[in-house]
Design an enzyme around this catalytic site. Structure first.
Site, PDB file in Angstrom:
ATOM      1  N   GLY A   1      39.448  50.931  40.523  1.00 50.71           N
ATOM      2  CA  GLY A   1      39.747  51.666  41.557  1.00 50.71           C
ATOM      3  C   GLY A   1      38.648  51.650  42.395  1.00 50.71           C
ATOM      4  O   GLY A   1      38.340  52.696  43.091  1.00 50.71           O
TER       5      GLY A   1
ATOM      6  N   HIS B   1      29.483  45.515  41.752  1.00 55.98           N
ATOM      7  CA  HIS B   1      30.028  45.606  40.375  1.00 55.98           C
ATOM      8  C   HIS B   1      28.979  45.338  39.335  1.00 55.98           C
ATOM      9  O   HIS B   1      29.356  45.160  38.249  1.00 55.98           O
ATOM     10  CB  HIS B   1      31.304  44.498  40.365  1.00 55.98           C
ATOM     11  CG  HIS B   1      32.436  44.721  41.137  1.00 55.98           C
ATOM     12  ND1 HIS B   1      32.991  46.025  41.150  1.00 55.98           N
ATOM     13  CD2 HIS B   1      33.062  44.067  42.212  1.00 55.98           C
ATOM     14  CE1 HIS B   1      34.159  45.917  41.805  1.00 55.98           C
ATOM     15  NE2 HIS B   1      34.086  44.992  42.513  1.00 55.98           N
TER      16      HIS B   1
ATOM     17  N   LYS C   1      38.089  46.060  39.443  1.00 57.54           N
ATOM     18  CA  LYS C   1      39.627  46.595  39.349  1.00 57.54           C
ATOM     19  C   LYS C   1      39.749  48.059  38.622  1.00 57.54           C
ATOM     20  O   LYS C   1      40.812  48.511  38.047  1.00 57.54           O
ATOM     21  CB  LYS C   1      40.299  45.617  38.375  1.00 57.54           C
ATOM     22  CG  LYS C   1      40.306  44.077  38.733  1.00 57.54           C
ATOM     23  CD  LYS C   1      40.270  43.746  40.285  1.00 57.54           C
ATOM     24  CE  LYS C   1      41.612  44.069  40.864  1.00 57.54           C
ATOM     25  NZ  LYS C   1      41.452  43.879  42.412  1.00 57.54           N
TER      26      LYS C   1
ATOM     27  N   ARG D   1      48.052  46.714  44.492  1.00 56.17           N
ATOM     28  CA  ARG D   1      49.189  45.871  44.039  1.00 56.17           C
ATOM     29  C   ARG D   1      50.039  47.243  43.322  1.00 56.17           C
ATOM     30  O   ARG D   1      51.197  47.348  43.900  1.00 56.17           O
ATOM     31  CB  ARG D   1      48.453  44.922  42.812  1.00 56.17           C
ATOM     32  CG  ARG D   1      49.511  44.233  42.175  1.00 56.17           C
ATOM     33  CD  ARG D   1      48.738  43.175  41.120  1.00 56.17           C
ATOM     34  NE  ARG D   1      48.360  44.264  40.086  1.00 56.17           N
ATOM     35  CZ  ARG D   1      49.036  44.524  38.735  1.00 56.17           C
ATOM     36  NH1 ARG D   1      50.350  43.910  38.708  1.00 56.17           N
ATOM     37  NH2 ARG D   1      48.518  45.344  38.110  1.00 56.17           N
TER      38      ARG D   1
ATOM     39  N   THR E   1      37.833  50.465  45.324  1.00 56.43           N
ATOM     40  CA  THR E   1      38.342  50.194  46.951  1.00 56.43           C
ATOM     41  C   THR E   1      38.656  51.753  47.274  1.00 56.43           C
ATOM     42  O   THR E   1      38.380  52.393  48.145  1.00 56.43           O
ATOM     43  CB  THR E   1      39.497  49.417  47.163  1.00 56.43           C
ATOM     44  OG1 THR E   1      38.978  48.270  46.573  1.00 56.43           O
ATOM     45  CG2 THR E   1      39.709  49.224  48.598  1.00 56.43           C
ATOM     46  N   TRP E   2      39.438  52.188  46.330  1.00 56.71           N
ATOM     47  CA  TRP E   2      40.166  53.679  46.465  1.00 56.71           C
ATOM     48  C   TRP E   2      38.847  54.713  46.426  1.00 56.71           C
ATOM     49  O   TRP E   2      38.560  55.569  47.252  1.00 56.71           O
ATOM     50  CB  TRP E   2      41.162  53.927  45.160  1.00 56.71           C
ATOM     51  CG  TRP E   2      41.832  55.092  45.231  1.00 56.71           C
ATOM     52  CD1 TRP E   2      42.221  56.108  46.273  1.00 56.71           C
ATOM     53  CD2 TRP E   2      42.624  55.661  44.102  1.00 56.71           C
ATOM     54  NE1 TRP E   2      43.074  56.618  46.037  1.00 56.71           N
ATOM     55  CE2 TRP E   2      43.257  56.674  44.592  1.00 56.71           C
ATOM     56  CE3 TRP E   2      42.591  55.192  42.770  1.00 56.71           C
ATOM     57  CZ2 TRP E   2      44.134  57.651  43.708  1.00 56.71           C
ATOM     58  CZ3 TRP E   2      43.653  56.155  41.999  1.00 56.71           C
ATOM     59  CH2 TRP E   2      44.291  57.065  42.502  1.00 56.71           C
TER      60      TRP E   2
ATOM     61  N   GLY F   1      49.257  50.188  41.022  1.00 53.83           N
ATOM     62  CA  GLY F   1      48.577  51.309  41.158  1.00 53.83           C
ATOM     63  C   GLY F   1      49.276  52.392  40.136  1.00 53.83           C
ATOM     64  O   GLY F   1      49.421  53.434  40.125  1.00 53.83           O
TER      65      GLY F   1
HETATM   66  P1  A3P Z   1      46.511  47.497  40.211  1.00 58.01           P
HETATM   67  O1  A3P Z   1      46.053  45.818  40.311  1.00 58.01           O
HETATM   68  O2  A3P Z   1      46.757  47.822  38.734  1.00 58.01           O
HETATM   69  O3  A3P Z   1      47.809  47.636  41.137  1.00 58.01           O
HETATM   70  P2  A3P Z   1      39.427  47.655  42.584  1.00 58.01           P
HETATM   71  O4  A3P Z   1      39.539  48.230  44.213  1.00 58.01           O
HETATM   72  O5  A3P Z   1      38.270  48.046  41.926  1.00 58.01           O
HETATM   73  O6  A3P Z   1      39.578  46.111  42.760  1.00 58.01           O
HETATM   74  O7  A3P Z   1      40.865  48.123  42.184  1.00 58.01           O
HETATM   75  C1  A3P Z   1      42.144  47.617  42.505  1.00 58.01           C
HETATM   76  C2  A3P Z   1      43.158  48.664  41.729  1.00 58.01           C
HETATM   77  O8  A3P Z   1      43.120  49.777  42.273  1.00 58.01           O
HETATM   78  C3  A3P Z   1      44.606  47.921  41.756  1.00 58.01           C
HETATM   79  O9  A3P Z   1      45.137  48.085  40.626  1.00 58.01           O
HETATM   80  C4  A3P Z   1      44.982  48.986  42.746  1.00 58.01           C
HETATM   81  O10 A3P Z   1      46.565  48.758  43.257  1.00 58.01           O
HETATM   82  C5  A3P Z   1      44.407  50.210  42.708  1.00 58.01           C
HETATM   83  N1  A3P Z   1      44.480  51.192  43.366  1.00 58.01           N
HETATM   84  C6  A3P Z   1      43.868  51.151  44.913  1.00 58.01           C
HETATM   85  N2  A3P Z   1      44.042  52.172  45.782  1.00 58.01           N
HETATM   86  C7  A3P Z   1      45.191  53.023  44.960  1.00 58.01           C
HETATM   87  C8  A3P Z   1      45.402  54.195  45.113  1.00 58.01           C
HETATM   88  N3  A3P Z   1      45.638  54.842  46.250  1.00 58.01           N
HETATM   89  N4  A3P Z   1      46.267  54.764  44.068  1.00 58.01           N
HETATM   90  C9  A3P Z   1      46.360  54.192  42.830  1.00 58.01           C
HETATM   91  N5  A3P Z   1      45.893  52.944  42.781  1.00 58.01           N
HETATM   92  C10 A3P Z   1      45.094  52.433  43.840  1.00 58.01           C
END
Ligand code: A3P
Length: 318
Positions: free
Chosen positions: A69, A130, A67, A284, A71-72, A286
């Protein structure tokens, strides 16, 4: 090499969900401060084969605590490493371009053998994990491929993890109970503090790039340039602008190759729940500091103490 302990602690039981149960504490025999909480299925399937996995110097790893970031970061790193190949990025799932090493170990019903997917990827392989440093393949530390590590402040991380656990894994407890398990280091992949410290301590090694989620939020172009330099790539200002639009929150949220809709449906069906994007999406909120709207003062204090306990010189942004 490892001690596998079945903890006699009620807090662990609170984390049992329809597809993750039987948590164990894996620790190094010669250094019990190195430990990690994982489901028994991870030990059965993945522990040894991951430890002994062959590593190539042209691998590009993204490693994070959940969690933060991931994926980003993966999409950013993949795009920069692949000459901004929008065509493939828009046609192939990120999870297939950048597979999740230990996914089968934590979700044994997952329909693909993720370890084999990673091992057999055409090179250069792009691999997500992870796992904490001490459970990653031994050869990572000798072959030294590029590793991008992204950290996020633990308060937003814990809240994001709660929503993930509640909506995807079927966790039934309250957010307050969840924070208690988080700060007591009994959560899956816990402890977060040690996870971050181990990479923070090696951040100056040339094959490590240490990023912060909050920096990506504040100035994505700057972080994109760091990754470009790290991967020896050069793109024009226009190309960087276009990439940052592609990586924006709204763009990632609506991108079906990235937003994990299929995974969520699969996990929710195991948990006997129906997917409703009105209630939960993986991408979700972000936000930085979103925890302030969701946590009680007591939970925030617990997390503050937890962060302080780590005693390292990292400065999180909240
Ligand atoms: P939130 O749940 O706080 O919104 P992971 O990929 O490690 O599971 O992380 C997921 C988190 O990264 C989520 O946070 C998601 O919304 C956030 N996220 C993914 N893409 C994003 C983006 N482009 N900008 C900001 N937050 C992002």
């Amino acid at each position: 090499m490892y001690n596998i302990e079945v903890p006699d602690d009620e807090l662990y039981k609170k984390l049992d969900t329809p597809f993750n149960k039987d948590f164990v504490k894996i620790s190094l025999k010669n250094d019990p401060t190195k430990f990690c909480v994982m489901p028994q299925s991870f030990v059965d399937l993945d522990l040894e084969r991951i430890k002994n996995m062959e590593i190539f110097e042209d691998d590009v790893w993204v490693v994070t605590y959940p969690k933060c970031g991931t994926t980003w970061t993966q999409e950013m790193v993949w795009m920069i490493g692949h000459n901004l190949d929008y065509k493939t990025s828009l046609e192939v799932l990120l999870d297939d371009r950048y597979p999740f090493l230990e996914l089968q170990g934590i979700v044994p019903s997952y329909p693909k053998n993720m370890f084999d997917e990673c091992v057999n990827m055409p090179r250069p392989r792009y691999i997500k994990s992870h796992l904490p440093a001490f459970l990653l393949p031994d050869q990572l530390w000798t072959v030294k491929p590029k590793i991008v590590y992204t950290a996020r402040n633990p308060k937003d991380t814990a809240v994001s993890y709660f929503h993930h656990y509640h909506n995807m894994n079927g966790y039934q407890g309250t957010i307050g109970d969840f924070i208690k398990t988080f700060v007591n280091d009994v959560m899956m992949y816990a402890p977060m503090n040690n996870h971050v410290i181990d990479f923070w301590n090696i951040r100056s090694q040339p094959n490590i790039l240490f990023l912060f989620y909050e920096d990506m939020k504040r100035n994505l172009k700057q972080e994109v340039r760091k990754v470009m330099k790290f991967l020896d790539k050069d793109y024009s200002q226009d190309e960087i602008d276009k990439l940052c639009s592609h990586l924006s929150f709204d763009s990632i949220k609506s991108n079906k190759m990235i937003n994990k809709e299929n995974d969520i449906k699969h996990l929710m069906s195991i948990a006997g729940r129906e997917y409703n994007p009105e209630k939960f999406t993986f991408i979700r909120k972000g936000k930085v500091g979103g925890y302030k709207q969701e946590l009680t003062r007591e939970s925030i204090e617990m997390l503050d103490k937890y962060i302080k306990k780590a005693e390292f010189d990292i400065e999180y942004h909240f």
